[in-house]
Scaffold this motif. Structure first.
Motif, mmCIF file in Angstrom:
data_model
loop_
_atom_site.group_PDB
_atom_site.id
_atom_site.type_symbol
_atom_site.label_atom_id
_atom_site.label_comp_id
_atom_site.label_asym_id
_atom_site.label_seq_id
_atom_site.Cartn_x
_atom_site.Cartn_y
_atom_site.Cartn_z
ATOM 1 N N UNK A 227 0.814 -1.216 0.000
ATOM 2 C CA UNK A 227 0.000 0.000 0.000
ATOM 3 C C UNK A 227 0.846 1.264 0.000
ATOM 4 N N UNK A 228 2.084 1.143 -0.442
ATOM 5 C CA UNK A 228 2.964 2.302 -0.504
ATOM 6 C C UNK A 228 2.346 3.406 -1.364
ATOM 7 N N UNK A 229 2.344 4.621 -0.836
ATOM 8 C CA UNK A 229 1.645 5.732 -1.489
ATOM 9 C C UNK A 229 2.418 6.247 -2.708
ATOM 10 N N UNK A 230 1.652 6.731 -3.693
ATOM 11 C CA UNK A 230 2.247 7.405 -4.858
ATOM 12 C C UNK A 230 2.385 8.888 -4.502
ATOM 13 N N UNK A 231 3.435 9.198 -3.743
ATOM 14 C CA UNK A 231 3.651 10.570 -3.308
ATOM 15 C C UNK A 231 4.087 11.433 -4.494
ATOM 16 N N UNK A 232 4.019 12.758 -4.362
ATOM 17 C CA UNK A 232 4.527 13.624 -5.430
ATOM 18 C C UNK A 232 5.984 13.324 -5.784
ATOM 19 N N UNK A 233 6.804 12.971 -4.773
ATOM 20 C CA UNK A 233 8.207 12.668 -5.059
ATOM 21 C C UNK A 233 8.327 11.375 -5.856
ATOM 22 N N UNK A 234 7.574 10.357 -5.474
ATOM 23 C CA UNK A 234 7.596 9.097 -6.230
ATOM 24 C C UNK A 234 7.145 9.338 -7.662
ATOM 25 N N UNK A 235 6.081 10.123 -7.836
ATOM 26 C CA UNK A 235 5.584 10.409 -9.181
ATOM 27 C C UNK A 235 6.634 11.139 -10.010
ATOM 28 N N UNK A 236 7.348 12.083 -9.386
ATOM 29 C CA UNK A 236 8.383 12.827 -10.103
ATOM 30 C C UNK A 236 9.534 11.908 -10.511
ATOM 31 N N UNK A 237 9.933 11.013 -9.622
ATOM 32 C CA UNK A 237 11.022 10.091 -9.937
ATOM 33 C C UNK A 237 10.590 9.074 -10.998
ATOM 34 N N UNK A 238 9.340 8.663 -10.948
ATOM 35 C CA UNK A 238 8.827 7.750 -11.967
ATOM 36 C C UNK A 238 8.891 8.413 -13.345
ATOM 37 N N UNK A 239 8.491 9.690 -13.416
ATOM 38 C CA UNK A 239 8.525 10.418 -14.684
ATOM 39 C C UNK A 239 9.962 10.624 -15.168
ATOM 40 N N UNK A 240 10.863 10.942 -14.241
ATOM 41 C CA UNK A 240 12.272 11.139 -14.614
ATOM 42 C C UNK A 240 12.884 9.836 -15.111
ATOM 43 N N UNK A 241 12.537 8.731 -14.471
ATOM 44 C CA UNK A 241 13.054 7.432 -14.910
ATOM 45 C C UNK A 241 12.543 7.086 -16.304
ATOM 46 N N UNK A 242 11.285 7.329 -16.538
ATOM 47 C CA UNK A 242 10.715 7.038 -17.862
ATOM 48 C C UNK A 242 11.407 7.852 -18.938
ATOM 49 N N UNK A 243 11.662 9.131 -18.663
ATOM 50 C CA UNK A 243 12.336 9.991 -19.630
ATOM 51 C C UNK A 243 13.753 9.504 -19.934
ATOM 52 N N UNK A 244 14.372 8.859 -18.937
ATOM 53 C CA UNK A 244 15.748 8.373 -19.114
ATOM 54 C C UNK A 244 15.802 6.937 -19.618
ATOM 55 N N UNK A 245 14.644 6.332 -19.866
ATOM 56 C CA UNK A 245 14.623 4.949 -20.341
ATOM 57 C C UNK A 245 14.942 3.940 -19.265
ATOM 58 N N UNK A 246 14.617 4.266 -18.021
ATOM 59 C CA UNK A 246 14.895 3.392 -16.886
ATOM 60 C C UNK A 246 13.599 2.737 -16.441
#
Length: 365
Positions: A227-246
Protein backbone atom coordinates in the motif's frame (compact mmCIF):
# COMPACT_ATOMS: atom_id res chain seq x y z
CA UNK A 1 8.74 -19.58 39.62
CA UNK A 2 10.63 -20.37 42.84
CA UNK A 3 12.08 -17.45 44.84
CA UNK A 4 15.63 -16.67 43.78
CA UNK A 5 15.38 -18.67 40.58
CA UNK A 6 16.58 -16.63 37.58
CA UNK A 7 14.19 -16.07 34.67
CA UNK A 8 14.74 -17.96 31.43
CA UNK A 9 14.43 -17.16 27.76
CA UNK A 10 14.81 -14.20 25.45
CA UNK A 11 12.19 -11.63 24.47
CA UNK A 12 12.64 -9.10 21.66
CA UNK A 13 10.45 -6.00 21.53
CA UNK A 14 9.67 -4.25 18.24
CA UNK A 15 8.69 -0.61 17.80
CA UNK A 16 4.91 -0.20 17.61
CA UNK A 17 5.16 1.03 14.02
CA UNK A 18 7.05 -2.02 12.73
CA UNK A 19 5.26 -4.75 10.81
CA UNK A 20 6.34 -8.35 11.33
CA UNK A 21 5.14 -10.24 8.30
CA UNK A 22 6.46 -11.04 4.82
CA UNK A 23 5.67 -8.07 2.60
CA UNK A 24 5.17 -5.67 5.51
CA UNK A 25 8.49 -5.90 7.32
CA UNK A 26 11.08 -3.16 7.31
CA UNK A 27 14.78 -3.54 8.07
CA UNK A 28 14.31 -3.69 11.87
CA UNK A 29 11.70 -6.44 11.65
CA UNK A 30 13.86 -8.47 9.26
CA UNK A 31 16.80 -8.24 11.66
CA UNK A 32 14.64 -9.23 14.65
CA UNK A 33 13.12 -12.12 12.72
CA UNK A 34 16.57 -13.53 11.92
CA UNK A 35 17.93 -13.14 15.45
CA UNK A 36 14.76 -14.46 17.06
CA UNK A 37 14.75 -17.53 14.85
CA UNK A 38 18.41 -18.21 15.65
CA UNK A 39 17.87 -17.93 19.42
CA UNK A 40 14.38 -19.36 19.74
CA UNK A 41 13.29 -16.01 21.16
CA UNK A 42 9.82 -14.63 21.69
CA UNK A 43 8.96 -11.45 19.77
CA UNK A 44 6.56 -8.80 21.03
CA UNK A 45 5.13 -6.32 18.54
CA UNK A 46 1.99 -4.76 17.15
CA UNK A 47 -1.07 -6.87 16.44
CA UNK A 48 -0.83 -8.45 13.00
CA UNK A 49 -3.26 -10.67 11.05
CA UNK A 50 -0.32 -12.91 10.13
CA UNK A 51 3.36 -12.94 11.10
CA UNK A 52 6.59 -14.67 10.14
CA UNK A 53 6.16 -18.41 10.76
CA UNK A 54 8.12 -20.39 13.30
CA UNK A 55 8.39 -17.62 15.92
CA UNK A 56 6.55 -17.21 19.23
CA UNK A 57 4.88 -13.83 18.56
CA UNK A 58 2.94 -11.91 21.22
CA UNK A 59 0.78 -9.01 19.99
CA UNK A 60 0.82 -5.81 22.05
CA UNK A 61 -2.26 -3.77 21.17
CA UNK A 62 -2.26 0.02 21.04
CA UNK A 63 -0.20 2.46 18.99
CA UNK A 64 0.31 5.37 21.45
CA UNK A 65 3.67 4.74 23.17
CA UNK A 66 2.19 4.59 26.67
CA UNK A 67 -0.54 2.08 25.83
CA UNK A 68 1.78 -0.01 23.67
CA UNK A 69 4.43 0.02 26.40
CA UNK A 70 1.93 -1.12 29.04
CA UNK A 71 0.90 -4.07 26.90
CA UNK A 72 4.54 -4.95 26.21
CA UNK A 73 5.17 -4.90 29.96
CA UNK A 74 2.19 -7.19 30.53
CA UNK A 75 3.70 -9.80 28.21
CA UNK A 76 7.16 -9.45 29.75
CA UNK A 77 5.87 -9.87 33.30
CA UNK A 78 4.16 -13.07 32.23
CA UNK A 79 7.24 -14.37 30.39
CA UNK A 80 9.91 -13.28 32.92
CA UNK A 81 12.68 -13.62 30.31
CA UNK A 82 16.33 -13.57 31.29
CA UNK A 83 17.15 -11.24 28.40
CA UNK A 84 14.91 -8.45 27.13
CA UNK A 85 16.04 -6.81 23.90
CA UNK A 86 14.18 -3.60 23.06
CA UNK A 87 14.61 -2.06 19.64
CA UNK A 88 14.49 1.71 19.11
CA UNK A 89 12.63 2.60 22.33
CA UNK A 90 15.03 4.04 24.94
CA UNK A 91 12.41 5.27 27.40
CA UNK A 92 10.61 1.94 27.37
CA UNK A 93 13.93 0.14 27.90
CA UNK A 94 14.72 2.18 31.02
CA UNK A 95 11.21 1.65 32.39
CA UNK A 96 11.39 -2.10 31.83
CA UNK A 97 14.83 -2.27 33.45
CA UNK A 98 13.49 -0.49 36.53
CA UNK A 99 10.40 -2.69 36.84
CA UNK A 100 12.14 -5.99 36.01
CA UNK A 101 15.57 -5.79 37.69
CA UNK A 102 16.21 -9.54 37.43
CA UNK A 103 16.18 -9.44 33.63
CA UNK A 104 19.06 -8.20 31.50
CA UNK A 105 17.64 -5.35 29.42
CA UNK A 106 19.44 -4.31 26.25
CA UNK A 107 18.57 -1.44 23.92
CA UNK A 108 19.20 -1.81 20.17
CA UNK A 109 19.74 1.40 18.20
CA UNK A 110 19.10 1.27 14.44
CA UNK A 111 19.07 5.01 13.64
CA UNK A 112 21.06 8.11 14.55
CA UNK A 113 20.64 8.40 18.33
CA UNK A 114 21.18 12.16 18.24
CA UNK A 115 17.84 12.49 16.43
CA UNK A 116 15.88 10.14 18.72
CA UNK A 117 13.56 11.26 21.50
CA UNK A 118 15.14 10.47 24.81
CA UNK A 119 18.69 10.31 23.41
CA UNK A 120 19.36 13.75 21.93
CA UNK A 121 21.16 15.08 25.02
CA UNK A 122 24.40 13.56 26.32
CA UNK A 123 22.97 13.43 29.83
CA UNK A 124 20.08 11.30 28.59
CA UNK A 125 22.42 8.88 26.85
CA UNK A 126 24.71 8.64 29.88
CA UNK A 127 21.71 7.93 32.11
CA UNK A 128 20.55 5.14 29.84
CA UNK A 129 24.01 3.60 29.68
CA UNK A 130 24.06 3.18 33.45
CA UNK A 131 20.54 1.71 33.66
CA UNK A 132 20.76 -1.03 31.02
CA UNK A 133 22.78 -4.21 30.60
CA UNK A 134 23.96 -3.04 27.19
CA UNK A 135 23.29 -0.51 24.47
CA UNK A 136 23.89 -2.10 21.07
CA UNK A 137 24.23 -0.06 17.89
CA UNK A 138 24.08 -1.66 14.46
CA UNK A 139 27.30 0.02 13.30
CA UNK A 140 30.42 1.64 14.69
CA UNK A 141 29.19 4.85 13.07
CA UNK A 142 26.09 4.82 15.30
CA UNK A 143 28.06 3.76 18.39
CA UNK A 144 30.35 6.74 17.93
CA UNK A 145 27.33 9.00 17.46
CA UNK A 146 25.84 7.62 20.67
CA UNK A 147 29.09 8.33 22.51
CA UNK A 148 29.19 11.97 21.40
CA UNK A 149 29.84 14.20 24.47
CA UNK A 150 29.38 11.35 26.94
CA UNK A 151 31.23 11.80 30.23
CA UNK A 152 34.76 10.34 30.38
CA UNK A 153 35.29 6.71 31.32
CA UNK A 154 36.01 7.71 34.93
CA UNK A 155 32.31 8.59 35.25
CA UNK A 156 30.82 6.13 32.78
CA UNK A 157 32.31 2.64 32.98
CA UNK A 158 33.78 1.27 29.72
CA UNK A 159 31.29 -1.60 30.06
CA UNK A 160 28.57 0.99 29.63
CA UNK A 161 29.90 2.31 26.36
CA UNK A 162 27.74 1.37 23.37
CA UNK A 163 28.64 -1.82 21.51
CA UNK A 164 28.62 -2.10 17.71
CA UNK A 165 26.96 -5.30 16.47
CA UNK A 166 26.19 -5.48 12.74
CA UNK A 167 22.83 -6.48 11.37
CA UNK A 168 22.66 -10.13 10.30
CA UNK A 169 21.72 -11.67 6.96
CA UNK A 170 20.83 -15.36 6.69
CA UNK A 171 22.88 -16.38 3.68
CA UNK A 172 21.33 -19.84 3.42
CA UNK A 173 17.92 -18.26 2.72
CA UNK A 174 19.06 -16.12 -0.21
CA UNK A 175 18.43 -17.08 -3.83
CA UNK A 176 21.64 -18.63 -5.16
CA UNK A 177 23.71 -16.16 -7.20
CA UNK A 178 23.66 -16.85 -10.93
CA UNK A 179 26.82 -17.23 -12.96
CA UNK A 180 25.20 -15.61 -16.00
CA UNK A 181 24.14 -12.12 -14.97
CA UNK A 182 21.71 -9.90 -16.81
CA UNK A 183 23.19 -6.62 -17.96
CA UNK A 184 21.07 -4.74 -15.45
CA UNK A 185 21.96 -1.83 -13.19
CA UNK A 186 19.62 -2.07 -10.20
CA UNK A 187 18.42 0.35 -7.55
CA UNK A 188 16.31 -1.19 -4.77
CA UNK A 189 15.08 0.88 -1.85
CA UNK A 190 12.67 3.50 -0.68
CA UNK A 191 11.89 6.23 -3.18
CA UNK A 192 12.73 9.18 -0.96
CA UNK A 193 15.25 11.97 -1.48
CA UNK A 194 17.84 10.79 1.13
CA UNK A 195 18.24 7.46 -0.67
CA UNK A 196 19.80 9.22 -3.67
CA UNK A 197 17.34 7.96 -6.27
CA UNK A 198 17.64 11.23 -8.22
CA UNK A 199 21.40 10.72 -8.47
CA UNK A 200 20.85 7.18 -9.73
CA UNK A 201 18.51 8.41 -12.47
CA UNK A 202 20.86 11.22 -13.49
CA UNK A 203 23.86 8.88 -13.58
CA UNK A 204 22.06 6.21 -15.59
CA UNK A 205 20.71 8.80 -18.03
CA UNK A 206 24.32 9.83 -18.65
CA UNK A 207 25.85 6.35 -18.80
CA UNK A 208 23.27 4.21 -20.61
CA UNK A 209 23.63 5.81 -24.07
CA UNK A 210 27.26 4.63 -24.02
CA UNK A 211 26.45 1.11 -22.78
CA UNK A 212 24.75 -0.87 -25.54
CA UNK A 213 22.88 -3.92 -24.26
CA UNK A 214 22.59 -2.55 -20.71
CA UNK A 215 19.44 -1.50 -18.89
CA UNK A 216 18.63 0.11 -15.54
CA UNK A 217 15.77 -0.79 -13.20
CA UNK A 218 14.31 0.78 -10.06
CA UNK A 219 12.45 -1.26 -7.43
CA UNK A 220 10.83 0.50 -4.50
CA UNK A 221 8.12 2.73 -3.17
CA UNK A 222 7.68 5.50 -0.66
CA UNK A 223 7.55 2.90 2.11
CA UNK A 224 7.53 -0.84 2.67
CA UNK A 225 4.36 -2.75 1.83
CA UNK A 226 1.93 -3.11 -1.05
CA UNK A 227 0.00 0.00 0.00
CA UNK A 228 2.96 2.30 -0.50
CA UNK A 229 1.64 5.73 -1.49
CA UNK A 230 2.25 7.41 -4.86
CA UNK A 231 3.65 10.57 -3.31
CA UNK A 232 4.53 13.62 -5.43
CA UNK A 233 8.21 12.67 -5.06
CA UNK A 234 7.60 9.10 -6.23
CA UNK A 235 5.58 10.41 -9.18
CA UNK A 236 8.38 12.83 -10.10
CA UNK A 237 11.02 10.09 -9.94
CA UNK A 238 8.83 7.75 -11.97
CA UNK A 239 8.52 10.42 -14.68
CA UNK A 240 12.27 11.14 -14.61
CA UNK A 241 13.05 7.43 -14.91
CA UNK A 242 10.71 7.04 -17.86
CA UNK A 243 12.34 9.99 -19.63
CA UNK A 244 15.75 8.37 -19.11
CA UNK A 245 14.62 4.95 -20.34
CA UNK A 246 14.90 3.39 -16.89
CA UNK A 247 12.44 0.73 -15.76
CA UNK A 248 10.39 1.58 -12.66
CA UNK A 249 8.85 -1.49 -11.05
CA UNK A 250 7.47 0.19 -7.92
CA UNK A 251 7.12 -1.67 -4.65
CA UNK A 252 7.90 -5.38 -4.75
CA UNK A 253 7.99 -7.95 -1.92
CA UNK A 254 11.36 -8.47 -0.32
CA UNK A 255 11.72 -11.91 -1.92
CA UNK A 256 11.36 -10.32 -5.36
CA UNK A 257 14.05 -7.76 -4.51
CA UNK A 258 16.47 -10.50 -3.49
CA UNK A 259 15.69 -12.43 -6.67
CA UNK A 260 16.46 -9.31 -8.74
CA UNK A 261 19.76 -8.84 -6.91
CA UNK A 262 20.69 -12.47 -7.60
CA UNK A 263 20.59 -11.79 -11.34
CA UNK A 264 21.58 -8.12 -11.74
CA UNK A 265 25.16 -7.46 -12.73
CA UNK A 266 25.41 -4.16 -10.82
CA UNK A 267 23.56 -2.86 -7.77
CA UNK A 268 23.79 0.77 -6.72
CA UNK A 269 23.17 2.14 -3.20
CA UNK A 270 23.56 5.91 -3.78
CA UNK A 271 22.38 7.19 -0.39
CA UNK A 272 22.83 10.88 0.28
CA UNK A 273 22.21 10.60 4.02
CA UNK A 274 24.49 8.70 6.42
CA UNK A 275 23.00 5.21 6.38
CA UNK A 276 22.92 3.81 9.93
CA UNK A 277 23.98 0.43 8.53
CA UNK A 278 23.07 -0.36 4.93
CA UNK A 279 21.19 -3.67 4.80
CA UNK A 280 20.49 -3.29 1.08
CA UNK A 281 24.22 -3.04 0.42
CA UNK A 282 24.83 -6.22 2.41
CA UNK A 283 22.11 -8.03 0.48
CA UNK A 284 23.70 -6.93 -2.80
CA UNK A 285 27.13 -8.18 -1.72
CA UNK A 286 25.74 -11.52 -0.60
CA UNK A 287 23.78 -11.86 -3.85
CA UNK A 288 26.93 -11.69 -5.94
CA UNK A 289 26.27 -8.35 -7.63
CA UNK A 290 29.02 -5.83 -8.22
CA UNK A 291 28.20 -3.02 -5.80
CA UNK A 292 28.55 0.75 -6.01
CA UNK A 293 27.71 2.65 -2.81
CA UNK A 294 28.31 6.00 -1.19
CA UNK A 295 31.02 6.63 1.35
CA UNK A 296 28.75 7.73 4.19
CA UNK A 297 27.42 6.52 7.54
CA UNK A 298 27.73 2.80 8.14
CA UNK A 299 28.02 1.82 4.47
CA UNK A 300 31.85 1.62 4.42
CA UNK A 301 31.71 -0.75 7.41
CA UNK A 302 29.39 -3.05 5.49
CA UNK A 303 31.19 -2.97 2.15
CA UNK A 304 34.84 -2.91 3.21
CA UNK A 305 36.91 -3.11 0.03
CA UNK A 306 34.29 -5.13 -1.84
CA UNK A 307 32.43 -2.15 -3.34
CA UNK A 308 33.26 0.97 -5.29
CA UNK A 309 32.58 3.90 -2.96
CA UNK A 310 31.78 7.41 -4.19
CA UNK A 311 30.84 10.64 -2.47
CA UNK A 312 27.12 11.11 -1.81
CA UNK A 313 25.32 13.36 -4.25
CA UNK A 314 28.02 13.05 -6.95
CA UNK A 315 26.01 11.85 -9.95
CA UNK A 316 28.97 12.34 -12.32
CA UNK A 317 31.18 10.05 -10.21
CA UNK A 318 28.35 7.54 -10.06
CA UNK A 319 27.98 7.56 -13.84
CA UNK A 320 31.74 7.01 -14.20
CA UNK A 321 31.68 4.09 -11.74
CA UNK A 322 28.72 2.49 -13.53
CA UNK A 323 30.48 2.85 -16.88
CA UNK A 324 33.73 1.42 -15.51
CA UNK A 325 32.03 -1.69 -14.16
CA UNK A 326 29.71 -2.20 -17.11
CA UNK A 327 32.61 -2.17 -19.56
CA UNK A 328 34.95 -4.44 -17.56
CA UNK A 329 33.76 -8.03 -17.09
CA UNK A 330 36.79 -8.94 -14.98
CA UNK A 331 36.27 -6.01 -12.61
CA UNK A 332 32.64 -7.03 -12.06
CA UNK A 333 33.65 -10.62 -11.38
CA UNK A 334 36.28 -9.52 -8.87
CA UNK A 335 33.84 -7.24 -7.06
CA UNK A 336 31.20 -9.97 -7.00
CA UNK A 337 33.59 -12.52 -5.50
CA UNK A 338 34.81 -10.03 -2.92
CA UNK A 339 31.23 -9.20 -1.98
CA UNK A 340 30.25 -12.82 -1.41
CA UNK A 341 33.32 -13.32 0.77
CA UNK A 342 32.62 -10.11 2.69
CA UNK A 343 29.01 -11.10 3.41
CA UNK A 344 30.05 -14.27 5.26
CA UNK A 345 31.07 -12.18 8.29
CA UNK A 346 27.45 -10.99 8.58
CA UNK A 347 25.78 -14.40 8.36
CA UNK A 348 23.09 -14.77 11.00
CA UNK A 349 24.80 -17.63 12.93
CA UNK A 350 27.94 -15.49 13.23
CA UNK A 351 26.11 -12.40 14.50
CA UNK A 352 23.78 -14.44 16.72
CA UNK A 353 26.78 -16.05 18.43
CA UNK A 354 28.27 -12.61 19.14
CA UNK A 355 24.95 -11.43 20.54
CA UNK A 356 24.70 -14.49 22.79
CA UNK A 357 28.08 -13.59 24.27
CA UNK A 358 26.85 -10.06 25.00
CA UNK A 359 23.75 -11.44 26.71
CA UNK A 360 25.89 -13.30 29.21
CA UNK A 361 28.55 -10.67 29.86
CA UNK A 362 28.53 -8.93 33.19
CA UNK A 363 28.42 -5.13 33.43
CA UNK A 364 29.13 -2.72 36.25
CA UNK A 365 25.46 -2.13 37.03
Amino acid sequence: MKPGRPPAGIAMVLPASEGFAPGRAGAIALVVQRLAHAAGACVIGRAEPAVFPGIDYRPAHGRPPLIYGMNVLRHLLALQPASIEIHQQPRLAVTIARLMPRSRVMLFIHNDPLTMRGLKRAAQRAHIMTRLHRVICVSTYLAERFGTSLPPATRVSPTHRPIALPNPLTLAELPPPTTSRSRTILFAGRIVEPKGIADFITACASALPHLPGWQATIIGGDRFGPNSAETPYVAAMRAAAKAAGIGFAGYRPHADVLAAMATAAIVVVPSRWPEPFGLTALEALASGAALIATNTGGLPEVTGDAAILIDPGDAAALAAAITALATDDHAREMRAAAGIARARAFDTPVIAARLQTLRGEKTAL
